[in-house]
Write an enzyme that holds these catalytic residues in place. Structure first.
Site, PDB file in Angstrom:
ATOM      1  N   ASP A 194     -69.015 -45.064 -38.106  1.00 50.74           N
ATOM      2  CA  ASP A 194     -68.670 -43.746 -37.707  1.00 50.74           C
ATOM      3  C   ASP A 194     -69.627 -43.224 -36.537  1.00 50.74           C
ATOM      4  O   ASP A 194     -69.367 -41.997 -36.131  1.00 50.74           O
ATOM      5  CB  ASP A 194     -68.174 -43.015 -38.571  1.00 50.74           C
ATOM      6  CG  ASP A 194     -67.392 -41.861 -38.372  1.00 50.74           C
ATOM      7  OD1 ASP A 194     -66.449 -42.019 -37.405  1.00 50.74           O
ATOM      8  OD2 ASP A 194     -67.498 -40.483 -39.029  1.00 50.74           O
ATOM      9  N   ASP A 231     -61.457 -48.112 -36.554  1.00 54.71           N
ATOM     10  CA  ASP A 231     -62.106 -47.409 -35.675  1.00 54.71           C
ATOM     11  C   ASP A 231     -63.203 -48.023 -34.813  1.00 54.71           C
ATOM     12  O   ASP A 231     -63.948 -47.419 -34.136  1.00 54.71           O
ATOM     13  CB  ASP A 231     -62.509 -46.087 -36.074  1.00 54.71           C
ATOM     14  CG  ASP A 231     -61.652 -44.994 -36.492  1.00 54.71           C
ATOM     15  OD1 ASP A 231     -60.293 -45.268 -36.079  1.00 54.71           O
ATOM     16  OD2 ASP A 231     -61.686 -44.064 -37.320  1.00 54.71           O
ATOM     17  N   ASP A 372     -60.804 -36.630 -45.744  1.00 56.44           N
ATOM     18  CA  ASP A 372     -61.292 -37.331 -44.595  1.00 56.44           C
ATOM     19  C   ASP A 372     -62.771 -36.862 -44.293  1.00 56.44           C
ATOM     20  O   ASP A 372     -63.489 -37.326 -43.571  1.00 56.44           O
ATOM     21  CB  ASP A 372     -60.460 -36.729 -43.282  1.00 56.44           C
ATOM     22  CG  ASP A 372     -59.018 -37.246 -43.411  1.00 56.44           C
ATOM     23  OD1 ASP A 372     -58.731 -38.033 -43.721  1.00 56.44           O
ATOM     24  OD2 ASP A 372     -58.303 -36.255 -42.825  1.00 56.44           O
TER      25      ASP A 372
END
Length: 403
Positions: A194, A231, A372
């Site tokens: 991330d 991602d 989230d």
């Protein structure tokens, strides 16, 4: 949200599950929605076995309307050799087409890995535990509703510690096999995960690859689905070393080559990168060695938009397959582009296989009801959030009822 500089042609927003950023762009050029055809049926190729060469019918005169008798008279003794040559040429074309067909079939030997397979429902999911735990009746009922549907099992090094991954995964696969079901895993522990967002973490490179080796060992040759590092590719340009990240995804993918897993790489979603750019990243990460790519993971883009986007990415890649996350897209994306624990979301279409040229299945990749991150009043990423679960179920029911 951090005030990051704009990228590309739109404002930077943040992606919801692991807080990846994306650019909200205008719609790309429209593409036809994938035709619903059996996915394990080989695609038509030019020169199919038994067909004449394109543009020339078998036995057609080569130059016009000259009668055969006159051609034979002008070139005595050549009619039979020419016919033999023509037959031989057609045989060679047929053999070449047959070989091409074999290649296509071998690349898709098992067809759609979801077809005719029940999906595994994890009896130890966060939702299942919440359904049996404390909380209001409404919260337990919402948790039970979510727990009854198959969702992906997320493997993170924080939850599945290095040194334990092989046994943990093997146990889950054994449970699924005993139930006659197909397990879906998400591997989510890449280095600099991330890139500093709410789901930051991961393992150093060598430790990460060792951990992935453990997961692959636990899977063995039994059938499973792996969504590899959501991602990781779409977010790469926001990370310190995009090329190193792509190379690491490729190395992780190689660990599954000897397993029974069908692997789907990160394919972003329709409101993030253009299809051509996403295809380029997927190609660099070795998507040709995977089943395909996953779109909309933890996001809320509409399924039709994702299917059209997946078709464009697939076309750019020469035919890779896709899965679409529908866990929270029942109401579509928020109008304001909210990126984290957005209000107003709803459970989406239940997981099931599709008979589609590109999209193998719609799945609940992001477990509904899990936060989230610490945004909009939510607990840390991945933590069960009863209030969100209630909202997702209530909004889905409202939409289903047409009210």
């Amino acid at each position: 949200m951090p005030k990051d500089p704009a990228r590309g042609d739109g404002p930077v927003v943040r992606h919801d599950r692991d807080d990846a950023r994306y650019v909200r762009r205008g719609p790309e050029s429209p593409a036809a929605t994938p035709t619903a055809t059996p996915v394990d049926e080989p695609r038509a190729t030019a020169g199919t076995a038994g067909s004449p060469a394109v543009g020339t019918a078998a036995g057609a005169p080569p130059g016009g309307a000259v009668p055969a008798a006159k051609r034979a008279a002008r070139r005595p003794g050549r009619a039979v050799p020419i016919a033999l040559i023509a037959v031989a040429a057609l045989l060679l074309l047929a053999l070449a087409a047959f070989a091409t067909t074999l290649i296509v079939v071998s690349q898709q030997a098992e067809g759609n890995p979801f077809r005719d397979r029940a999906l595994f429902v994890d009896p130890d999911s966060n939702a299942a535990r919440a359904a049996e735990g404390s909380g209001s009746d409404e919260q337990r009922e919402a948790a039970a509703r979510i727990a009854a549907s198959p969702t992906a099992i997320w493997l993170t090094p924080e939850r599945v510690l290095p040194g334990t991954a092989s046994a943990t995964v093997a146990d889950t696969v054994a449970q699924a096999e005993a139930a006659g079901a197909l397990p879906v895993f998400v591997v989510y522990g890449i280095t600099d995960r991330d890139c500093g967002g709410f789901s930051s973490g991961g393992l150093p490179r060598d430790e990460y690859l060792d951990w992935v080796d453990e997961i692959a060992d636990g899977l063995g040759d039994r059938r499973s689905i792996v969504v590899l590092e959501p991602d990781s590719l779409a977010l790469a340009s926001e990370c310190p070393d995009p090329d190193a990240r792509t190379a690491l995804v490729r190395s992780a993918l190689a660990r599954f080559s000897g397993t029974g897993a069908a692997v789907y790489l990160d394919g972003g979603h329709s409101a993030w990168l253009p299809a051509a750019a996403m295809a380029e990243s997927l190609r660099a990460a070795g998507v040709d060695e995977a089943r395909g790519f996953a779109t909309n993971v933890s996001n809320a883009q509409a399924t039709d938009d994702e299917a059209a986007y997946a078709a464009r990415v697939s076309e750019a890649l020469g035919g890779a397959h896709a899965i679409i996350d529908t866990s929270r897209n029942g109401a579509g994306p928020p109008a304001d582009g909210e990126w984290c624990n957005a209000p107003g979301l709803a459970l989406g279409e239940e997981p099931h296989a599709l008979d589609d040229r590109v999209v193998d299945a719609v799945l609940w990749v992001k477990p509904p009801g899990e936060s989230d991150g610490t945004c909009n009043g939510g607990p840390p990423a991945g933590t069960w959030w009863p209030e969100q679960a209630v909202e997702l179920v209530a909004n889905a029911d409202r939409l289903a009822g047409g009210s």
